[in-house]
Write a protein that holds these residues in place. Structure first.
Motif, PDB file in Angstrom:
ATOM      1  N   ASN A  86      27.896 -14.744 122.319  1.00  0.00           N
ATOM      2  CA  ASN A  86      29.031 -15.038 123.188  1.00  0.00           C
ATOM      3  C   ASN A  86      29.652 -13.719 123.627  1.00  0.00           C
ATOM      4  N   LEU A  87      30.253 -13.721 124.804  1.00  0.00           N
ATOM      5  CA  LEU A  87      31.127 -12.621 125.197  1.00  0.00           C
ATOM      6  C   LEU A  87      32.565 -13.052 124.989  1.00  0.00           C
ATOM      7  N   PHE A  88      33.279 -12.328 124.155  1.00  0.00           N
ATOM      8  CA  PHE A  88      34.720 -12.506 124.008  1.00  0.00           C
ATOM      9  C   PHE A  88      35.364 -11.478 124.946  1.00  0.00           C
ATOM     10  N   ALA A  89      35.732 -11.925 126.153  1.00  0.00           N
ATOM     11  CA  ALA A  89      36.326 -11.036 127.153  1.00  0.00           C
ATOM     12  C   ALA A  89      37.832 -10.959 126.912  1.00  0.00           C
ATOM     13  N   HIS A  90      38.341  -9.733 126.784  1.00  0.00           N
ATOM     14  CA  HIS A  90      39.732  -9.568 126.370  1.00  0.00           C
ATOM     15  C   HIS A  90      40.300  -8.291 126.968  1.00  0.00           C
ATOM     16  N   GLY A  91      41.273  -8.435 127.871  1.00  0.00           N
ATOM     17  CA  GLY A  91      41.952  -7.287 128.433  1.00  0.00           C
ATOM     18  C   GLY A  91      40.987  -6.258 129.008  1.00  0.00           C
ATOM     19  N   CYS A  92      41.247  -4.987 128.714  1.00  0.00           N
ATOM     20  CA  CYS A  92      40.368  -3.893 129.152  1.00  0.00           C
ATOM     21  C   CYS A  92      39.287  -3.603 128.124  1.00  0.00           C
ATOM     22  N   GLY A  93      39.241  -4.390 127.076  1.00  0.00           N
ATOM     23  CA  GLY A  93      38.328  -4.188 125.960  1.00  0.00           C
ATOM     24  C   GLY A  93      39.087  -4.398 124.667  1.00  0.00           C
ATOM     25  N   HIS A  94      38.362  -4.553 123.571  1.00  0.00           N
ATOM     26  CA  HIS A  94      39.004  -4.900 122.301  1.00  0.00           C
ATOM     27  C   HIS A  94      39.600  -3.713 121.576  1.00  0.00           C
ATOM     28  N   LEU A 131      32.754  -9.896 134.806  1.00  0.00           N
ATOM     29  CA  LEU A 131      32.355  -9.847 133.399  1.00  0.00           C
ATOM     30  C   LEU A 131      31.494 -11.052 133.044  1.00  0.00           C
ATOM     31  N   ALA A 132      31.900 -12.232 133.520  1.00  0.00           N
ATOM     32  CA  ALA A 132      31.133 -13.438 133.227  1.00  0.00           C
ATOM     33  C   ALA A 132      29.735 -13.364 133.828  1.00  0.00           C
ATOM     34  N   ARG A 133      29.635 -12.829 135.031  1.00  0.00           N
ATOM     35  CA  ARG A 133      28.313 -12.708 135.659  1.00  0.00           C
ATOM     36  C   ARG A 133      27.424 -11.718 134.898  1.00  0.00           C
ATOM     37  N   THR A 134      28.026 -10.640 134.389  1.00  0.00           N
ATOM     38  CA  THR A 134      27.240  -9.696 133.590  1.00  0.00           C
ATOM     39  C   THR A 134      26.727 -10.370 132.320  1.00  0.00           C
ATOM     40  N   ALA A 135      27.595 -11.127 131.649  1.00  0.00           N
ATOM     41  CA  ALA A 135      27.166 -11.837 130.439  1.00  0.00           C
ATOM     42  C   ALA A 135      26.081 -12.858 130.764  1.00  0.00           C
ATOM     43  N   GLU A 136      26.183 -13.508 131.920  1.00  0.00           N
ATOM     44  CA  GLU A 136      25.148 -14.462 132.316  1.00  0.00           C
ATOM     45  C   GLU A 136      23.833 -13.733 132.606  1.00  0.00           C
ATOM     46  N   ARG A 137      23.920 -12.556 133.210  1.00  0.00           N
ATOM     47  CA  ARG A 137      22.711 -11.758 133.432  1.00  0.00           C
ATOM     48  C   ARG A 137      22.047 -11.410 132.102  1.00  0.00           C
ATOM     49  N   ASP A 186      25.113 -17.120 125.579  1.00  0.00           N
ATOM     50  CA  ASP A 186      25.407 -18.547 125.490  1.00  0.00           C
ATOM     51  C   ASP A 186      26.676 -18.903 126.249  1.00  0.00           C
ATOM     52  N   ALA A 187      27.720 -18.097 126.089  1.00  0.00           N
ATOM     53  CA  ALA A 187      29.017 -18.452 126.671  1.00  0.00           C
ATOM     54  C   ALA A 187      29.863 -17.209 126.835  1.00  0.00           C
ATOM     55  N   VAL A 188      30.868 -17.344 127.679  1.00  0.00           N
ATOM     56  CA  VAL A 188      31.950 -16.368 127.762  1.00  0.00           C
ATOM     57  C   VAL A 188      33.205 -17.066 127.262  1.00  0.00           C
TER      58      VAL A 188
END
Length: 419
Positions: A4-12, A36-42, A46-48
Motif C-alpha cells: 500500500n502507499l500511505f500518502a501523507h503530506g510532503c512525506g512521513h 502520487l496515486a498514479r505513481t503507486a498504480e504504475r 494494492d491500494a493508496v
C-alpha cells in the motif's frame, strides 16, 4: 507480497516539508494527490491510503488537508482507494452511503480504515469535552462496524428497491433503521481495514478487518503481532489467511548504502527540534520540552499504565529496549521517530531494501507493507522505480494486476511467508 502507499503530506519525515523542493504549497491541489496515486498504480500497488483527522495534527508540519473519501476517485483505474473513517465521530449511515458510493464510482476499489481517533482536540470539534475512554471508543467501533456492514448488505445487487430490507439496528450507541439507499457494490461492499494495537484494538481487527495496518519497529515484534492477530481471527471462526497484515515501512533508498544514509541524515538535520519534542510529548503522554537532547531518554512507565495511543507508545518502549548501542539519547530517539513515528525503517540499496522486505515476509512478520515514504514524491519514486523491479524479479510482487477490485488484489496470496 502486498504493498500500500500511505500518502501523507510532503512525506512521513517530520522535516519533509522543509526540504528543498518540497511540495508544501501543493497540498490543497488535488492533482498532487492524484499524481502520487498514479505513481503507486504504475508500481502495481494494492491500494493508496489516506489518513485523516478531525483537528489540526499534533505532529510537526502539515499533514492531512483534503478529506480522503472523494480525493482520488478520478485519477486511477486499478489501484484500491482506502479512506480513513472515525467511528467516534461518524455515524453508520453516512459512512455506509459515502463508502458505497466510492465503491460504485471506482468500479469496486474502495476500502475504509476504521479508527477511534486520538485527541481531545478532535472531540471538541464534535460537541464533546474530551474523547470517551479507550474501552468505550472500541465498544462503539465494534457496534459501528456491525451497523455499517448490515447497511452495505441491505440492498442486494441487481434487485429492485423493493427487495431492500431494513437493518433495524438498535444498539447502545446507534439507532439505524435502514435499508441503505444504495445497492450492493461491485465488490459486494468496501474492504474493511483497521489498525488495532491495544487489546481491544487487536480484537476488533481480528474480528472484522480484511487488512490491518500495523506498527512494528523490528521483525520480532512484527511477527509476534501477526501471529497474535491470526490466532485471534481463528478464535472468531475466521480463516487467518483472509487477514492481510501490513506493517508501516519507511525506506531511504540510494545507489549505495552510504548514499541512502546521507539522505536520512540530511532530512534529520532539518528536523525542527521544538516541534519534535512536542510530538514526543504526545506520543509518551508527558511534557518532554525540558529533556536534555544529549542525555539518555528518561525512564517511562510500562505500557499497562499508559492511556494514550498504545501502538506508538509500545513502539517507543521497544526502541528503548532494543537499541544496539545502549539506551538512546533524546536526540537519537527524535531521529528514530522523525520518519513515520517509529515504524520499521530500512536504509540501503534497492537490493538491500528488497532483502529486508523478503526476510520479513518469509519469516512470518508481514503479508506486505504499508509504504510510508519519508519524502514525496521522491521516496515513492525510489521504491516504484528501483525496489519494485527487484521484488518482481524475485517473484515476490506482481508485474501486472490480475484483479479489478481491491478485494481481488488482497486475496492474491503471497506464497513465500511462514504461517
Amino acid at each position: 507480497m502486498h504493498l500500500n502507499l500511505f500518502a501523507h503530506g510532503c512525506g512521513h519525515h517530520s522535516a519533509a516539508w522543509r526540504a528543498p523542493g518540497s511540495a508544501v504549497d501543493r497540498l490543497g491541489d488535488v492533482t498532487w494527490w492524484e499524481d502520487l496515486a498514479r505513481t503507486a498504480e504504475r508500481g502495481r500497488f494494492d491500494a493508496v491510503f489516506l489518513a485523516d483527522g478531525q483537528a489540526l495534527s499534533p505532529t510537526p508540519g502539515p499533514s492531512w488537508f483534503l478529506e480522503p473519501v472523494t480525493a482520488l476517485t478520478r485519477a486511477t483505474t486499478r489501484i484500491g482507494l482506502v479512506s480513513t473513517i472515525s467511528s467516534t465521530f461518524w455515524d453508520p449511515f453516512h459512512t455506509a452511503r459515502l463508502s458505497a458510493s466510492l465503491d460504485h464510482i471506482s468500479g469496486g476499489r474502495a476500502g475504509i480504515n476504521v479508527v477511534t481517533s486520538m485527541t481531545d482536540a478532535e472531540a471538541r470539534n464534535h460537541g464533546m469535552d474530551r474523547l470517551p475512554d479507550h474501552e468505550e471508543r472500541y465498544a462503539r467501533a465494534a457496534e459501528f462496524i456491525g451497523a455499517v456492514t448490515a447497511l452495505w448488505e441491505s440492498w442486494p445487487a441487481g434487485s429492485p428497491p423493493t427487495a431492500a430490507v431494513p437493518v433495524d439496528h438498535h444498539g447502545h450507541f446507534f439507532d439505524v433503521d435502514g435499508p441503505l439507499n444504495i445497492p450492493a457494490t461491485p465488490q459486494g461492499h468496501p474492504v474493511l481495514f483497521q489498525a488495532g494495537a491495544s487489546e481491544p484494538g487487536r480484537d476488533l481487527a481480528a474480528r472484522y478487518a480484511e487488512g490491518v495496518y500495523a506498527v512494528a519497529w523490528d521483525l520480532d515484534s512484527a511477527r509476534d503481532y501477526r501471529m497474535d492477530l491470526r490466532r485471534r481471527a481463528a478464535e472468531y471462526g475466521r480463516d487467518p489467511d483472509n487477514l492481510v497484515i501490513m506493517p508501516g515501512l519507511v525506506t531511504f533508498v540510494g545507489a549505495t548504502e552510504e548514499e541512502a544514509r546521507a539522505k536520512q541524515r540530511e532530512l534529520n538535520e532539518l528536523l525542527p527540534v521544538a516541534d519534535s519534542l512536542r510530538q514526543l510529548s504526545f506520543f509518551v503522554g508527558r511534557d518532554t520540552a525540558g529533556w536534555a537532547l544529549d542525555e539518555p531518554v528518561p525512564d517511562l512507565p510500562p505500557l499497562a499504565e499508559f492511556t494514550g495511543p498504545a501502538g506508538r507508545y509500545a513502539t517507543i518502549l521497544r526502541i528503548l529496549a532494543s537499541s544496539p548501542n545502549g539506551r538512546p539519547t533524546v536526540r537519537d530517539l527524535l531521529g528514530y521517530l522523525a520518519a513515520g513515528g517509529g515504524h520499521a525503517t530500512f536504509v540501503g540499496t534497492p537490493e538491500q531494501i528488497a532483502d529486508e522486505m523478503e526476510r520479513w515476509v518469509v519469516n512470518g512478520a508481514a503479508d506486505g507493507f504499508n509504504l510510508m515514504p519519508p519524502t514525496l514524491p521522491g521516496g515513492l519514486d525510489d521504491v516504484v522505480d528501483l525496489v519494485v523491479p527487484v521484488l518482481q524479479e524475485r517473484g515476490l510482487f506482481r508485474r501486472e494486476y490480475t484483479a479489478d477490485t481491491l478485494r481481488g488484489h488482497l486475496t492474491s496470496r503471497c506464497r513465500h511467508h511462514a504461517a
